[in-house]
Design an enzyme around this catalytic site. Structure first.
Site, short mmCIF file in Angstrom:
data_model
loop_
_atom_site.label_atom_id
_atom_site.label_comp_id
_atom_site.label_asym_id
_atom_site.label_seq_id
_atom_site.Cartn_x
_atom_site.Cartn_y
_atom_site.Cartn_z
CG ASP A 199 -1.37 5.67 3.25
OD1 ASP A 199 -1.73 5.34 2.11
OD2 ASP A 199 -2.14 6.21 4.08
CG ASP A 200 0.26 8.94 1.12
OD1 ASP A 200 0.15 8.85 -0.10
OD2 ASP A 200 -0.66 8.64 1.92
CG HIS B 4 -1.96 1.03 1.27
ND1 HIS B 4 -3.32 0.76 1.30
CD2 HIS B 4 -1.89 2.38 1.27
CE1 HIS B 4 -4.01 1.87 1.33
NE2 HIS B 4 -3.15 2.89 1.32
CD GLU C 94 -7.12 6.75 5.77
OE1 GLU C 94 -7.68 6.70 4.65
OE2 GLU C 94 -5.99 7.27 5.93
CG HIS D 110 -7.74 3.77 0.49
ND1 HIS D 110 -7.17 3.27 -0.64
CD2 HIS D 110 -6.78 4.48 1.13
CE1 HIS D 110 -5.90 3.65 -0.68
NE2 HIS D 110 -5.63 4.39 0.37
CG HIS E 68 -1.38 6.50 -2.07
ND1 HIS E 68 -2.61 6.45 -2.70
CD2 HIS E 68 -1.57 5.96 -0.84
CE1 HIS E 68 -3.51 5.92 -1.87
NE2 HIS E 68 -2.90 5.62 -0.74
N1 ADE Z 1 -4.54 9.03 -0.88
C1 ADE Z 1 -3.27 9.07 -0.43
N2 ADE Z 1 -3.22 8.67 0.85
C2 ADE Z 1 -4.47 8.35 1.23
C3 ADE Z 1 -5.07 7.85 2.41
N3 ADE Z 1 -4.35 7.61 3.51
N4 ADE Z 1 -6.40 7.66 2.42
C4 ADE Z 1 -7.12 7.90 1.32
N5 ADE Z 1 -6.62 8.35 0.18
C5 ADE Z 1 -5.30 8.57 0.12
ZN ZN Z 2 -3.66 4.90 1.07
#
Ligand code: ADE
Ligand code: ZN
Length: 329
Positions: A273-274, A12, A195, A192, A14
């Site tokens: 994630d990011d 996971h 969350e 997703h 992005h």
């Molecule tokens: N896009 C990038 N990170 C995200 C996240 N944590 N939740 C939803 N969309 C995303």
């Molecule tokens: Zn994500």
């Protein structure tokens, strides 16, 4: 072997969200664009909450405008992942950002990204696969165009279909057509959920979009019957603890539900994630989890095996990755 050098799988990530801030600043400078407002005084991405994060994400992404930009981005991201011991990565890619959902432009972006992935595999030993991902708050019509791009390019590299963006916008059933289209094209399905919305949204996602994996899914912990169901059906959670903590979902690592979810038999995996947005890396995730839950090598081996089983790549690729994991077992 140090934690950092241990082989890891990440499901996971992005691609734009993994862009080092210095890379985005450099690209903005080349294009004479001023996006300084999205960085703090130390040069990190700066945002106030999840919804502001989504806006900052889109501003950062706005400087990525050609296949060549994405080729360079992919190399920069894979270099960082490989340095953390990641040997297999699945990344979310959005035709919204890569050619505005035009199929021919999308093919050009994909070719450049795949080219970078091949180079990284040869020089850094990391394998990349792609999950095509509509952005929920861009709406169902754009998601349908995205699904068509995904279906037309499904194969060895494009292996999955997911959905990201603002979880509070619309309902899973509004994206039914897109997910059916992607599934019929043979793509693995993730979404997703859980969350920013609770157990009911996870249930609706499972019922309507039929994913084998859920992105995050951590708020299942608010309904133990759902936790049992996830464990029984073997639904895999792509858990990103550092992301959840940075975005304020949980106050600290010990209070993060991944420990309980794992303990209750849910198949969990760990991802970033990011990563630069959340000041994390795969090594940091493992390190904090070991600390918070006393997780030992056996648990991390299980996380890797779960990720390998749940990966959307073909059997031949899985066998190659399994071989790389063997010496660590
Ligand atoms: N896009 C990038 N990170 C995200 C996240 N944590 N939740 C939803 N969309 C995303
Ligand atoms: Zn994500």
């Amino acid at each position: 072997m140090t934690l950092r050098s241990q082989p890891k799988l990440e499901l996971h990530l992005h691609l734009e969200g993994a862009a080092p801030p210095a890379f985005i600043r450099g690209l903005a400078r080349e294009k004479h664009e001023d996006i300084g407002g999205i960085f703090d005084e130390r040069g990190h991405y700066s945002y106030t909450d999840f919804w502001h994060f989504l806006k900052v994400y889109e501003v950062a992404t706005s400087v990525l405008r050609s296949p060549e930009d994405y080729r360079r981005l992919t190399l920069a991201v894979l270099e960082e992942s490989a340095a953390q011991g990641v040997i297999y990565s699945e990344t979310f890619l959005s035709p919204d950002f890569c050619g505005g959902r035009d199929l021919s432009a999308w093919r050009d972006y994909l070719a450049a990204i795949e080219d970078a992935a091949r180079e990284a595999e040869a020089t850094m030993g990391i394998t990349l696969r792609a999950i095509v991902t509509p952005i929920r708050h861009f709406g169902p019509e754009k998601a349908r165009e995205t699904a068509r791009c995904a279906a037309e390019t499904a194969g060895r590299f494009v292996t999955g279909f997911g959905i990201a963006g603002d979880e509070k916008v619309l309902e899973p059933k509004d994206y039914l057509w897109s997910f059916d289209c992607a599934r019929e094209a043979g793509l693995g399905i993730t979404a997703h959920a859980g969350e920013w919305r609770g157990p009911d949204h996870i249930r609706a996602t499972l019922r309507d979009l039929k994913p084998s994996r859920i992105g995050h899914g951590v708020r299942a912990i608010e309904d133990l019957a759902l936790v049992d169901e996830l464990a029984e059906t073997g639904t895999v959670l792509e858990v990103c603890p550092g992301s959840n903590i940075a975005l304020g979902l949980y106050p600290d690592w010990r209070k993060h539900p991944i420990g309980q979810l794992h303990h209750r038999g849910v198949k969990v995996t760990v991802s970033t994630d990011d990563p630069p947005f959340f000041h994390t890396t795969m090594t940091r995730e493992w390190d904090r989890l070991a600390d918070a839950f006393d997780w030992d090598q056996g648990v991390f081996d299980t996380l890797n095996r779960t990720a390998l089983d749940a990966a959307f790549c073909d059997a031949e690729t899985k066998a190659e990755i399994a071989k790389k994991l063997e010496p660590a077992r």
